[in-house]
Write a protein that holds these residues in place. Sequence first.
Motif, PDB file in Angstrom:
ATOM      1  N   LEU A  24      -9.857   3.944 -13.872  1.00 58.11           N
ATOM      2  CA  LEU A  24      -9.025   3.595 -12.719  1.00 58.11           C
ATOM      3  C   LEU A  24      -9.126   4.652 -11.615  1.00 58.11           C
ATOM      4  N   ALA A  25      -9.106   5.907 -12.014  1.00 59.13           N
ATOM      5  CA  ALA A  25      -9.205   6.990 -11.036  1.00 59.13           C
ATOM      6  C   ALA A  25     -10.561   6.967 -10.331  1.00 59.13           C
ATOM      7  N   HIS A  26     -11.612   6.656 -11.078  1.00 57.26           N
ATOM      8  CA  HIS A  26     -12.933   6.540 -10.454  1.00 57.26           C
ATOM      9  C   HIS A  26     -12.966   5.381  -9.459  1.00 57.26           C
ATOM     10  N   LEU A  27     -12.327   4.269  -9.802  1.00 57.03           N
ATOM     11  CA  LEU A  27     -12.259   3.137  -8.867  1.00 57.03           C
ATOM     12  C   LEU A  27     -11.548   3.547  -7.572  1.00 57.03           C
ATOM     13  N   ALA A  28     -10.441   4.253  -7.720  1.00 54.50           N
ATOM     14  CA  ALA A  28      -9.667   4.672  -6.548  1.00 54.50           C
ATOM     15  C   ALA A  28     -10.469   5.617  -5.659  1.00 54.50           C
ATOM     16  N   THR A  29     -11.157   6.586  -6.264  1.00 56.04           N
ATOM     17  CA  THR A  29     -11.923   7.542  -5.449  1.00 56.04           C
ATOM     18  C   THR A  29     -13.136   6.874  -4.808  1.00 56.04           C
ATOM     19  N   ALA A  30     -13.737   5.900  -5.497  1.00 53.99           N
ATOM     20  CA  ALA A  30     -14.881   5.185  -4.916  1.00 53.99           C
ATOM     21  C   ALA A  30     -14.438   4.345  -3.719  1.00 53.99           C
ATOM     22  N   ALA A  31     -13.255   3.750  -3.822  1.00 57.49           N
ATOM     23  CA  ALA A  31     -12.745   2.901  -2.748  1.00 57.49           C
ATOM     24  C   ALA A  31     -12.249   3.714  -1.553  1.00 57.49           C
ATOM     25  N   GLN A  32     -11.740   4.910  -1.820  1.00 57.27           N
ATOM     26  CA  GLN A  32     -11.215   5.774  -0.755  1.00 57.27           C
ATOM     27  C   GLN A  32     -11.739   7.194  -0.960  1.00 57.27           C
ATOM     28  N   PRO A  33     -13.009   7.417  -0.604  1.00 48.36           N
ATOM     29  CA  PRO A  33     -13.640   8.710  -0.897  1.00 48.36           C
ATOM     30  C   PRO A  33     -13.121   9.895  -0.081  1.00 48.36           C
ATOM     31  N   ASN A  34     -12.216   9.657   0.847  1.00 47.56           N
ATOM     32  CA  ASN A  34     -11.645  10.755   1.629  1.00 47.56           C
ATOM     33  C   ASN A  34     -10.169  10.968   1.331  1.00 47.56           C
ATOM     34  N   ASN A  35      -9.688  10.391   0.249  1.00 45.58           N
ATOM     35  CA  ASN A  35      -8.273  10.467  -0.097  1.00 45.58           C
ATOM     36  C   ASN A  35      -8.048  11.594  -1.114  1.00 45.58           C
TER      37      ASN A  35
END
Length: 90
Positions: A24-35
């Motif tokens: 899930l964390a990888h999905l979030a960082t992939a979707a918002q790479p500047n967050n």
Amino acid sequence: PAVCNSLAWFFSEHSLKLDEALALAHLATAAQPNNANNFDTLGWVHFQRGELAEAETTLKKALELAGENPPAPDIREHLKKVQEKKGAKP
């Protein structure tokens, strides 16, 4: 991404489903790479999984993304805990 990040954070804080939390964390960082918050969560999941090198690298990226405005005390605290644990290892 926000839901993925929140669920990953919840799992990591309670040491639950850490494999799912990582995905899930990888999905979030992939979707918002500047967050920065997403990278903080990913780093904390790595920490909970005992993956200290990955945790340190990821939390440093989170801190870099957060910058000084706004301050990132949670990220700094997480990075400190990772570095302390790394230092405690033989």
